[in-house]
Design an enzyme around this catalytic site. Structure first.
Site, PDB file in Angstrom:
ATOM      1  N   ASN A 199       0.847  -1.190   0.000  1.00  0.00           N
ATOM      2  CA  ASN A 199       0.000   0.000   0.000  1.00  0.00           C
ATOM      3  C   ASN A 199       0.881   1.237   0.000  1.00  0.00           C
ATOM      4  OD1 ASN A 199      -2.298  -1.722   0.587  1.00  0.00           O
ATOM      5  ND2 ASN A 199      -1.564  -1.761   2.689  1.00  0.00           N
ATOM      6  N   ASP A 209       7.164  14.238  18.807  1.00  0.00           N
ATOM      7  CA  ASP A 209       7.359  15.639  18.425  1.00  0.00           C
ATOM      8  C   ASP A 209       8.847  15.971  18.516  1.00  0.00           C
ATOM      9  OD1 ASP A 209       4.602  16.008  18.254  1.00  0.00           O
ATOM     10  OD2 ASP A 209       4.452  17.212  20.073  1.00  0.00           O
ATOM     11  N   HIS A 225       9.391  21.058  15.612  1.00  0.00           N
ATOM     12  CA  HIS A 225       7.927  21.132  15.474  1.00  0.00           C
ATOM     13  C   HIS A 225       7.421  22.507  15.921  1.00  0.00           C
ATOM     14  CE1 HIS A 225       3.749  20.171  15.555  1.00  0.00           C
ATOM     15  NE2 HIS A 225       3.654  19.962  16.849  1.00  0.00           N
TER      16      HIS A 225
HETATM   17 MN    MN Z   1       2.683  16.457  17.545  1.00  0.00          MN
END
Ligand code: MN
Length: 272
Positions: A75, A88, A92
Site C-alpha cells: 500500500n 514531536d 515542530h
Molecule cells: Mn505532535
C-alpha cells in the site's frame, strides 16, 4: 583502555546478556504503547481561524496478489507526521526551530531508548477532564517513587487511550473548546530543569486541550522544544507500566527534516 574502561565494558556485556535472557524467558515483557494507525485514528482539530489541520490518514492499495502485482501486496500511505501515537521533534515548534539536531533525521538516536517515569493521573483526569499536573504533585510523586533523573522520559498516565476508537470522546470538544488533561507551564519547566529528555501523554498532543488559552499558549510544546526536548502523544497501555523501572523505546522514522513521526512506542517492563 584503562582497567575501569575494561570493567565497564564487561559489565555492559553482562547487562545485555542478562537482558537478552530476560526477553527470551519472558521475565522482561514488551508492552505496546502505540495505538492502531489508520483512517479511523483520531486527529487534532485546530480552530479554522488559527491553522490548517493535518489531513485524514489514507491507505491506498498498490496491489494485492492481483494484476497490479501478482505475488505481492503493498500500500501507499497519506498521513501527517503528527498522526496517531507520535513523536514531536524540537523543530515542530517555533521555539525550537534553530536546533540543528532538532529534526527526526538529526536527533541523536541514543535519545530513542531511555528510562521512563510514569505518573498516574488517571483518577484525577476521570474526575476533571481539564486536570493539569502541577510541580507540587510531581514532587509528591518523587517523594513516593524516587527522583526523576537526567535523560529520562516522563509520561502522564490518564488512561485516555480507552477513547482511541472514538474521536469525539478522544478530543472531548464542547462549545468552550477541547477538554483533555495536561500539564502546567511551571511543571514542564520543573521537569526540564531536572534534565528530562521528553514528556509524553495519552491525549492527542503533549498539551492540555485548553492550552491555547493559557498564559503561555501550548506551554508543553513551547518550553520542551525551546530546550531541545521531545514530546510523545496518544500513547497507550501506560496502565501496564510501573511508576519507575521501565525502558521506553520511541524512535521516529528518519524523515528528512521531519518535525515528528508516528512511532511504534514500546516499553520494556518486568513481568508481573
Ligand atoms: Mn505532535
Amino acid at each position: 583502555m584503562t582497567a575501569s574502561d575494561t570493567l565497564a565494558k564487561a559489565t555492559a556485556t553482562d547487562t545485555l546478556a542478562n537482558l537478552a535472557g530476560s526477553l527470551l524467558d519472558g521475565s522482561v515483557k514488551v508492552v505496546d504503547c502505540a495505538a492502531p494507525l489508520g483512517p479511523d485514528t483520531p486527529l487534532l482539530k485546530l480552530p479554522p481561524e488559527l491553522a490548517v489541520d493535518t489531513p485524514k490518514i489514507e491507505v491506498h492499495e498498490i496491489s494485492r496478489y492481483d494484476n497490479n502485482g501478482p505475488f505481492w501486496a503493498w500500500n501507499w500511505l497519506k498521513l501527517g507526521e503528527h498522526s496517531g501515537t507520535h513523536f514531536d521533534a524540537p523543530q515542530h515548534w517555533v521555539t525550537g526551530k534553530d536546533y540543528p539536531d532538532g529534526t527526526t533525521d538529526t536527533i541523536n538516536p541514543q535519545a530513542f531508548v531511555a528510562p521512563v517515569n510514569v505518573i498516574d493521573c488517571s483518577k484525577e483526569s476521570a474526575g476533571d477532564n481539564d486536570f493539569l499536573l502541577t510541580t507540587e504533585r510531581v514532587k509528591a510523586w518523587e517523594a513516593e517513587h524516587g527522583e526523576i533523573r537526567e535523560g529520562e522520559w516522563v509520561l502522564m498516565r490518564t488512561d485516555w487511550d480507552q477513547f482511541n476508537t472514538d474521536e469525539d470522546k478522544f478530543l472531548n470538544t464542547t462549545e468552550t473548546g477541547p477538554h483533555t488533561p495536561g500539564v502546567t507551564a511551571e511543571c514542564i519547566e520543573y521537569l526540564i530543569g531536572k534534565g528530562i529528555i521528553g514528556w509524553g501523554t495519552q491525549c492527542i498532543g503533549t498539551d492540555a486541550g485548553m492550552a491555547a488559552t493559557f498564559e503561555i499558549p501550548f506551554p508543553a510544546h513551547n518550553l520542551l522544544h525551546k530546550h531541545n526536548r521531545y514530546g510523545l502523544a496518544s500513547l497507550t497501555n501506560l496502565d501496564l507500566l510501573p511508576a519507575k523501572g521501565a525502558i521506553l523505546i520511541a524512535n521516529p522514522l528518519k524523515i528528512v527534516k521531519g518535525t515528528g513521526s508516528p512511532v511504534r512506542a514500546l516499553a520494556l517492563v518486568p513481568a508481573a
